[in-house]
Design a protein around this motif. Structure first.
Motif, PDB file in Angstrom:
ATOM      1  N   PRO A 178      44.269  36.299  62.923  1.00 40.05           N
ATOM      2  CA  PRO A 178      42.854  35.789  62.633  1.00 40.05           C
ATOM      3  C   PRO A 178      43.067  35.676  60.894  1.00 40.05           C
ATOM      4  N   ALA A 179      43.519  36.535  60.309  1.00 44.52           N
ATOM      5  CA  ALA A 179      43.665  36.321  58.790  1.00 44.52           C
ATOM      6  C   ALA A 179      44.202  34.864  58.178  1.00 44.52           C
ATOM      7  N   ASN A 180      44.951  34.323  59.252  1.00 45.40           N
ATOM      8  CA  ASN A 180      45.477  33.090  58.863  1.00 45.40           C
ATOM      9  C   ASN A 180      44.603  31.864  58.331  1.00 45.40           C
ATOM     10  N   LYS A 181      43.448  32.089  59.062  1.00 48.35           N
ATOM     11  CA  LYS A 181      42.248  31.225  59.025  1.00 48.35           C
ATOM     12  C   LYS A 181      41.806  31.083  57.405  1.00 48.35           C
ATOM     13  N   GLN A 182      41.537  32.256  56.769  1.00 47.03           N
ATOM     14  CA  GLN A 182      41.246  32.308  55.188  1.00 47.03           C
ATOM     15  C   GLN A 182      42.276  31.805  54.615  1.00 47.03           C
ATOM     16  N   ARG A 183      43.551  32.396  54.888  1.00 41.60           N
ATOM     17  CA  ARG A 183      44.714  31.915  54.225  1.00 41.60           C
ATOM     18  C   ARG A 183      44.689  30.421  54.137  1.00 41.60           C
ATOM     19  N   LEU A 184      44.428  29.718  55.177  1.00 40.95           N
ATOM     20  CA  LEU A 184      44.349  28.079  54.904  1.00 40.95           C
ATOM     21  C   LEU A 184      43.354  27.675  54.117  1.00 40.95           C
ATOM     22  N   LEU A 185      42.126  28.211  54.257  1.00 36.29           N
ATOM     23  CA  LEU A 185      41.060  27.805  53.606  1.00 36.29           C
ATOM     24  C   LEU A 185      41.104  28.028  52.206  1.00 36.29           C
ATOM     25  N   ASP A 186      42.038  29.125  51.876  1.00 32.52           N
ATOM     26  CA  ASP A 186      42.271  29.405  50.339  1.00 32.52           C
ATOM     27  C   ASP A 186      43.213  28.398  49.690  1.00 32.52           C
ATOM     28  N   LEU A 187      43.813  27.667  50.395  1.00 34.02           N
ATOM     29  CA  LEU A 187      44.912  26.652  49.868  1.00 34.02           C
ATOM     30  C   LEU A 187      44.204  25.809  48.972  1.00 34.02           C
ATOM     31  N   ASP A 188      44.876  25.398  47.638  1.00 29.10           N
ATOM     32  CA  ASP A 188      44.694  24.305  46.766  1.00 29.10           C
ATOM     33  C   ASP A 188      45.037  23.042  47.393  1.00 29.10           C
ATOM     34  N   PRO A 189      44.085  22.003  47.661  1.00 31.36           N
ATOM     35  CA  PRO A 189      44.518  20.937  48.587  1.00 31.36           C
ATOM     36  C   PRO A 189      45.417  20.008  47.652  1.00 31.36           C
ATOM     37  N   ASP A 190      45.286  20.087  46.289  1.00 30.91           N
ATOM     38  CA  ASP A 190      46.467  19.081  45.402  1.00 30.91           C
ATOM     39  C   ASP A 190      47.630  19.824  45.568  1.00 30.91           C
ATOM     40  N   GLU A 191      47.612  21.062  45.292  1.00 33.05           N
ATOM     41  CA  GLU A 191      48.968  22.042  45.359  1.00 33.05           C
ATOM     42  C   GLU A 191      49.586  21.557  46.787  1.00 33.05           C
ATOM     43  N   PHE A 192      48.858  21.650  48.095  1.00 38.87           N
ATOM     44  CA  PHE A 192      49.276  21.677  49.192  1.00 38.87           C
ATOM     45  C   PHE A 192      49.991  19.955  49.477  1.00 38.87           C
ATOM     46  N   VAL A 193      49.166  19.127  48.927  1.00 35.45           N
ATOM     47  CA  VAL A 193      49.867  17.584  48.889  1.00 35.45           C
ATOM     48  C   VAL A 193      51.092  17.719  48.199  1.00 35.45           C
ATOM     49  N   LYS A 194      51.223  18.353  47.102  1.00 38.75           N
ATOM     50  CA  LYS A 194      52.480  18.249  46.370  1.00 38.75           C
ATOM     51  C   LYS A 194      53.698  18.833  46.971  1.00 38.75           C
ATOM     52  N   LEU A 195      53.136  20.029  47.681  1.00 36.73           N
ATOM     53  CA  LEU A 195      54.419  20.946  48.252  1.00 36.73           C
ATOM     54  C   LEU A 195      54.676  20.095  49.545  1.00 36.73           C
ATOM     55  N   SER A 196      53.931  19.443  50.198  1.00 39.31           N
ATOM     56  CA  SER A 196      53.861  18.908  51.474  1.00 39.31           C
ATOM     57  C   SER A 196      54.804  17.469  51.221  1.00 39.31           C
ATOM     58  N   LEU A 197      54.604  16.879  49.931  1.00 38.48           N
ATOM     59  CA  LEU A 197      55.473  15.691  49.830  1.00 38.48           C
ATOM     60  C   LEU A 197      57.206  16.281  49.403  1.00 38.48           C
ATOM     61  N   ARG A 198      56.945  17.204  48.810  1.00 41.05           N
ATOM     62  CA  ARG A 198      58.426  18.057  48.417  1.00 41.05           C
ATOM     63  C   ARG A 198      59.078  18.183  49.645  1.00 41.05           C
ATOM     64  N   TRP A 199      58.528  18.992  50.752  1.00 45.12           N
ATOM     65  CA  TRP A 199      59.041  19.310  52.007  1.00 45.12           C
ATOM     66  C   TRP A 199      59.230  17.993  52.872  1.00 45.12           C
ATOM     67  N   LEU A 200      58.517  17.060  52.636  1.00 45.44           N
ATOM     68  CA  LEU A 200      59.001  15.870  53.506  1.00 45.44           C
ATOM     69  C   LEU A 200      60.106  15.319  52.923  1.00 45.44           C
ATOM     70  N   GLY A 201      60.107  15.106  51.619  1.00 47.20           N
ATOM     71  CA  GLY A 201      61.193  14.630  50.994  1.00 47.20           C
ATOM     72  C   GLY A 201      62.555  15.063  51.301  1.00 47.20           C
ATOM     73  N   THR A 202      62.607  16.289  51.746  1.00 46.96           N
ATOM     74  CA  THR A 202      63.756  17.163  52.271  1.00 46.96           C
ATOM     75  C   THR A 202      64.401  16.396  53.432  1.00 46.96           C
ATOM     76  N   TYR A 203      63.290  15.849  54.311  1.00 46.48           N
ATOM     77  CA  TYR A 203      64.073  15.073  55.520  1.00 46.48           C
ATOM     78  C   TYR A 203      64.170  13.891  55.510  1.00 46.48           C
ATOM     79  N   VAL A 204      64.340  13.137  54.278  1.00 48.16           N
ATOM     80  CA  VAL A 204      64.866  11.826  54.220  1.00 48.16           C
ATOM     81  C   VAL A 204      66.319  11.941  53.943  1.00 48.16           C
ATOM     82  N   PRO A 205      66.907  11.167  54.699  1.00 43.36           N
ATOM     83  CA  PRO A 205      68.759  11.478  54.975  1.00 43.36           C
ATOM     84  C   PRO A 205      69.091  10.966  53.536  1.00 43.36           C
ATOM     85  N   LYS A 206      70.125  11.809  53.098  1.00 41.59           N
ATOM     86  CA  LYS A 206      70.680  11.459  51.784  1.00 41.59           C
ATOM     87  C   LYS A 206      72.116  11.687  51.759  1.00 41.59           C
TER      88      LYS A 206
END
Length: 300
Positions: A178-206
């Motif tokens: 249950p502690a994970n709910k607050q952990r999600l709500l505490d995320l900074d949305p802008d930083e999460f988007v930046k991180l997600s784009l970085r993680w997504l870039g990992t999965y672009v074949p190179k």
């Protein structure tokens, strides 16, 4: 609680690592330890994993099962160049906190990628390496990004971090912890988007990256005895070709045919998609690898 401090439960223990709780358990009493890691964002209690663990314990080893960050009952965490980098760093801290290692590192599918990264980044913790169902190829790699990154990225862009707690995947993590709910709500949305784009870039074949986010030249750091169980003949998620390429990158590695049917993964996917009862879970066949793993460990 600090890294290295553990809290025991009836079967599980936990350790705080990088500000998040990591749940684990150790089966068996042998000093020789195998770390066993499944794929996807599945926790240590995914059907099919424990029978393999028990077979390895019966073969004379102890087995560490763990809920990686974002899996099972562990805390949700987001950091690092990729999710597998985060998990490798977490596992290294867990093993150091337990004062265990070098040990056998074994994993399938996403767990194989996590295990390879640990062996590259923390070679002092690894005595032998066992890999199977290695993800690669255009379909397999794109599928990772589409399945594990894009839905959460799109939810946050549309609804903010509140959108994450509405998603089935993260609701399941909240149900187990249950502690994970607050952990999600505490995320900074802008930083999460930046991180997600970085993680997504990992999965672009190179070029020069057989494994997403890992330069081929880094495989020179893996010098321990390595067993690779190749992917099935027509498995698009874990291509046979990727297994062969990894066997070329890890010098001296041993490559064997899968002990399960060539189409085991495809049949499991069909059963999962159709909801047929009595069909395979994705990891049900993994226990069939126990004899090959034990033989390799004894001979190498």
């Amino acid at each position: 609680m600090s890294a290295g401090e553990t809290v025991a439960g009836p079967q599980n223990s936990s350790m705080e690592i990088h500000g998040g709780k990591v749940v684990y358990e150790i089966l068996g009493t042998s000093d020789e330890l195998i770390v066993l890691t499944p794929g996807g964002r599945f926790g240590k209690d995914i059907p099919g994993l424990r029978p393999l663990a028990q077979a390895l314990v019966d073969g004379g080893y102890s087995v560490l099962l763990w809920d990686r960050p974002n899996c099972g009952a562990s805390d949700i965490q987001f950091y690092g160049p990729s999710e597998s980098h985060m998990r490798a760093e977490t596992l290294a801290a867990l093993l150091k906190g337990l004062d265990r290692g070098p040990c056998v590192i074994a994993g399938g599918s996403g767990g194989a990628r996590d295990s390879m990264l640990l062996s590259i980044l923390y070679p002092e913790l690894v005595s032998k390496l066992v890999l199977w169902n290695i993800v690669g190829g255009i379909y397999g790699t794109f599928n990772l990004g589409a399945y594990y990154v894009l839905p959460s990225l799109q939810a946050v862009r549309g609804l903010g971090v509140e959108g994450l707690v509405q998603m089935r995947e993260w609701r399941e993590r909240i149900d187990e912890n249950p502690a994970n709910k607050q952990r999600l709500l505490d995320l900074d949305p802008d930083e999460f988007v930046k991180l997600s784009l970085r993680w997504l870039g990992t999965y672009v074949p190179k070029p020069g990256q057989t494994i997403p986010g890992v330069d081929d030249e880094l495989f020179d750091r893996i010098t321990v005895p390595t067993l690779i169980i190749r992917g099935g003949e027509n498995d698009l998620d874990h291509p046979k070709r990727t297994s062969l390429e990894v066997s070329c990158l890890i010098r001296g590695s041993t490559l064997i045919d899968p002990p399960w049917p060539e189409d085991a993964w495809e049949r499991a996917m069909e059963d999962r998609a159709s909801g047929r009862s009595g069909g395979f879970n994705m990891f049900d066949t993994w226990v069939q690898a126990a004899p090959d793993i034990l033989k390799f460990l004894a001979d190498s």
